[in-house]
Motif scaffolding. Structure first.
Motif, mmCIF file in Angstrom:
data_model
loop_
_atom_site.group_PDB
_atom_site.id
_atom_site.type_symbol
_atom_site.label_atom_id
_atom_site.label_comp_id
_atom_site.label_asym_id
_atom_site.label_seq_id
_atom_site.Cartn_x
_atom_site.Cartn_y
_atom_site.Cartn_z
ATOM 1 N N ILE A 159 2.854 0.364 -11.152
ATOM 2 C CA ILE A 159 3.605 -0.683 -11.260
ATOM 3 C C ILE A 159 4.820 -0.663 -10.693
ATOM 4 O O ILE A 159 5.028 -1.351 -10.049
ATOM 5 N N LEU A 160 4.945 0.325 -9.694
ATOM 6 C CA LEU A 160 5.094 -0.222 -7.991
ATOM 7 C C LEU A 160 4.673 -1.083 -7.378
ATOM 8 O O LEU A 160 5.286 -1.419 -6.676
ATOM 9 N N VAL A 161 3.776 -1.555 -7.368
ATOM 10 C CA VAL A 161 2.180 -2.477 -6.876
ATOM 11 C C VAL A 161 2.661 -3.036 -7.569
ATOM 12 O O VAL A 161 2.743 -5.073 -7.106
ATOM 13 N N PHE A 162 2.368 -3.713 -8.869
ATOM 14 C CA PHE A 162 2.098 -4.941 -9.746
ATOM 15 C C PHE A 162 3.802 -5.692 -9.522
ATOM 16 O O PHE A 162 2.973 -6.979 -9.724
ATOM 17 N N ILE A 163 4.366 -5.086 -10.580
ATOM 18 C CA ILE A 163 5.646 -6.052 -10.701
ATOM 19 C C ILE A 163 6.004 -6.809 -8.763
ATOM 20 O O ILE A 163 6.786 -7.974 -9.392
ATOM 21 N N PRO A 164 6.679 -5.322 -7.742
ATOM 22 C CA PRO A 164 6.736 -6.629 -6.486
ATOM 23 C C PRO A 164 6.057 -7.387 -6.421
ATOM 24 O O PRO A 164 6.023 -8.534 -5.743
ATOM 25 N N ALA A 165 4.298 -7.683 -6.878
ATOM 26 C CA ALA A 165 3.737 -8.367 -6.267
ATOM 27 C C ALA A 165 3.645 -9.901 -6.952
ATOM 28 O O ALA A 165 3.663 -10.815 -6.747
ATOM 29 N N LEU A 166 3.836 -9.496 -8.819
ATOM 30 C CA LEU A 166 4.121 -10.419 -9.345
ATOM 31 C C LEU A 166 5.101 -11.636 -8.469
ATOM 32 O O LEU A 166 5.043 -12.349 -9.039
ATOM 33 N N GLY A 167 6.480 -11.222 -8.242
ATOM 34 C CA GLY A 167 7.066 -12.278 -8.297
ATOM 35 C C GLY A 167 7.335 -12.687 -6.375
ATOM 36 O O GLY A 167 8.151 -12.763 -5.994
ATOM 37 N N ALA A 168 6.414 -12.037 -5.581
ATOM 38 C CA ALA A 168 6.602 -12.065 -4.572
ATOM 39 C C ALA A 168 6.556 -12.831 -3.948
ATOM 40 O O ALA A 168 5.874 -14.407 -4.464
ATOM 41 N N TYR A 169 7.396 -13.992 -2.579
ATOM 42 C CA TYR A 169 7.765 -15.045 -2.159
ATOM 43 C C TYR A 169 7.367 -15.114 -0.857
ATOM 44 O O TYR A 169 6.827 -16.381 -0.575
ATOM 45 N N VAL A 170 7.787 -13.721 -0.260
ATOM 46 C CA VAL A 170 7.343 -13.955 1.980
ATOM 47 C C VAL A 170 5.912 -14.646 1.916
ATOM 48 O O VAL A 170 5.673 -14.897 2.950
ATOM 49 N N LEU A 197 0.637 -1.123 -0.407
ATOM 50 C CA LEU A 197 0.570 0.019 0.135
ATOM 51 C C LEU A 197 1.066 1.215 -0.393
ATOM 52 O O LEU A 197 0.694 2.086 -0.426
ATOM 53 N N PRO A 198 1.879 1.187 0.665
ATOM 54 C CA PRO A 198 2.765 2.499 0.270
ATOM 55 C C PRO A 198 3.398 2.523 -0.460
ATOM 56 O O PRO A 198 3.456 3.877 -0.862
ATOM 57 N N PHE A 199 3.436 1.756 -1.421
ATOM 58 C CA PHE A 199 4.277 1.403 -2.266
ATOM 59 C C PHE A 199 2.565 2.163 -3.799
ATOM 60 O O PHE A 199 3.818 3.201 -4.354
ATOM 61 N N MET A 200 1.502 2.674 -3.275
ATOM 62 C CA MET A 200 0.721 3.260 -4.582
ATOM 63 C C MET A 200 0.038 4.490 -3.489
ATOM 64 O O MET A 200 0.316 5.717 -4.247
ATOM 65 N N VAL A 201 0.802 4.752 -2.317
ATOM 66 C CA VAL A 201 0.112 5.978 -2.075
ATOM 67 C C VAL A 201 1.727 7.372 -2.106
ATOM 68 O O VAL A 201 0.904 7.897 -2.452
ATOM 69 N N LEU A 202 2.433 6.464 -1.744
ATOM 70 C CA LEU A 202 2.805 8.254 -2.308
ATOM 71 C C LEU A 202 3.920 8.660 -4.344
ATOM 72 O O LEU A 202 3.451 9.636 -4.264
ATOM 73 N N PRO A 203 3.895 7.520 -4.656
ATOM 74 C CA PRO A 203 3.286 8.005 -6.073
ATOM 75 C C PRO A 203 2.206 9.363 -6.283
ATOM 76 O O PRO A 203 2.037 10.507 -7.137
ATOM 77 N N LEU A 204 0.634 8.992 -5.477
ATOM 78 C CA LEU A 204 -0.181 9.044 -5.717
ATOM 79 C C LEU A 204 -0.145 10.893 -5.153
ATOM 80 O O LEU A 204 -0.945 11.484 -5.348
ATOM 81 N N TYR A 205 0.565 10.535 -3.980
ATOM 82 C CA TYR A 205 0.571 11.700 -3.443
ATOM 83 C C TYR A 205 1.793 12.618 -3.967
ATOM 84 O O TYR A 205 0.907 14.325 -4.427
ATOM 85 N N ALA A 206 2.513 12.460 -4.122
ATOM 86 C CA ALA A 206 3.534 13.540 -5.571
ATOM 87 C C ALA A 206 2.110 14.032 -6.141
ATOM 88 O O ALA A 206 2.502 15.126 -6.841
ATOM 89 N N ALA A 207 1.510 13.344 -7.053
ATOM 90 C CA ALA A 207 0.648 13.345 -8.098
ATOM 91 C C ALA A 207 -0.032 14.979 -7.800
ATOM 92 O O ALA A 207 -0.510 15.876 -7.859
ATOM 93 N N ILE A 208 -1.122 14.046 -6.460
ATOM 94 C CA ILE A 208 -1.971 15.111 -5.948
ATOM 95 C C ILE A 208 -1.298 16.209 -5.721
ATOM 96 O O ILE A 208 -1.687 16.903 -5.749
ATOM 97 N N ASP A 209 -0.349 16.268 -4.972
ATOM 98 C CA ASP A 209 0.212 17.890 -4.353
ATOM 99 C C ASP A 209 0.547 18.481 -5.369
ATOM 100 O O ASP A 209 1.169 19.589 -5.224
ATOM 101 N N ARG A 210 1.395 18.715 -6.717
ATOM 102 C CA ARG A 210 1.436 19.663 -8.181
ATOM 103 C C ARG A 210 0.234 19.584 -8.655
ATOM 104 O O ARG A 210 -0.167 20.278 -9.393
ATOM 105 N N PHE A 211 -1.204 19.078 -8.389
ATOM 106 C CA PHE A 211 -1.636 19.744 -8.588
ATOM 107 C C PHE A 211 -3.022 20.915 -8.252
ATOM 108 O O PHE A 211 -2.792 20.916 -7.391
#
Length: 302
Positions: free
Chosen positions: A231-242, A181-195
């Protein structure tokens, strides 16, 4: 004229020399292991693990196909396909859920007073302070049969027996949503902050309701943050192991667990290498889609 060209070539050579150590480290530490894995995928399976000559395509053949041991007929390997499908489905669903949860969270943070935003961002990053395995076991304690969720529901009288959440795809989904979830929040915040908030007022002045403003004004303008977060969520989730290993159990594995199984108990390194390269190709495809979605379309001046 000639002296200028000589200076440019000299600066270019100096740039290459300065970047040579970093390029060497990248070549040895990143490209080298990938080439080794690629080579292993084209070798023959060893008797007790490892690989040996001669070269063979058997590892790649077994990624999606299988051969009957009695009559030699070839068919689709539905077991492997189910693992791939589970990995893709869980990764996409995790991306969607984190976006649904992350968008209002990022909007809330971006609309706070400037002096309090660092505190909220600090709270978002707190989970990164602990190891992924510890965070996964924390989720396990919440969703297991005797965990927090089932205990509260049973004491409230809403259920008479524990709900089986652990060792299911839903447990893996909950765990990956929490982790990424933090990998989604941080890019969204960066985009909304410039809105530019004045665009919201313009939309309301044109008699658009809230949902239309969201769809026609907000989402298109924060699209780079949305794509980056996905992208930041999908890519690590696709190869998740633990997370799938701890919460999903041995019967609900994803592609990362399946690759580890081939190098471990399965002792089929060519197949494990071919699966790893297949996963890498899928990740590269996702990155290409990201570049295509974020690159501005060229146009001609009128």
């Amino acid at each position: 004229m000639r002296s200028g060209a000589v200076r440019r070539r000299s600066r270019a050579r100096a740039g290459w020399l300065l970047s040579a150590p970093a390029l060497l480290v990248l070549l040895v530490g990143a490209v080298g292991p990938l080439l080794v894995v690629l080579l292993y995928s084209f070798l023959t399976r060893g008797d007790y693990g490892g690989v040996r000559l001669p070269f063979s395509l058997e590892g790649w053949f077994r990624v999606f196909l299988r051969r009957d041991i009695f009559d030699g007929t070839v068919s689709l390997n539905t077991d492997h396909l189910s693992i791939f499908w589970r990995s893709i489905w869980l990764s996409l669903t995790t991306t969607l859920v984190t976006f649904v949860l992350g968008l209002p969270t990022a909007w809330f943070i971006a609309t706070r007073p400037e002096r309090s935003r660092p505190l909220w961002l600090f709270l978002i990053t707190i989970p990164f302070w602990t190891n992924l395995l510890i965070r996964t076991f924390a989720i396990l304690e919440v969703i297991r049969n005797e965990g927090l969720i089932n205990t509260v529901l049973m004491r409230l009288g809403l259920i008479s027996a524990p709900i089986q959440i652990l060792f299911t795809d839903w447990a893996t989904l909950i765990g990956m949503t929490y982790v990424y979830l933090p990998f989604m929040v941080l890019p969204l915040y960066a985009a909304i902050d410039r809105f530019d908030r004045r665009l919201l007022e313009a939309g309301y002045d044109l008699y658009a309701d809230r949902w239309r403003v969201l769809r026609r004004v907000i989402l298109p303008l924060i699209r780079p943050g949305i794509v980056a977060g996905c992208i930041l969520v999908f890519i690590p989730a696709l190869g998740a192991y633990v997370t799938p290993r701890v919460l999903g159990g041995g019967t609900n594995m994803m592609i990362g667990n399946f690759i580890e199984l081939q190098f471990g108990q399965g002792r089929n390194w060519p197949l494990g290498s071919a699966l790893a390269v297949t996963l890498l190709i899928a990740v590269m495809g996702a990155l290409l889609l990201y570049l295509r979605a974020t690159t501005p379309k060229g146009g001609h001046d009128g």
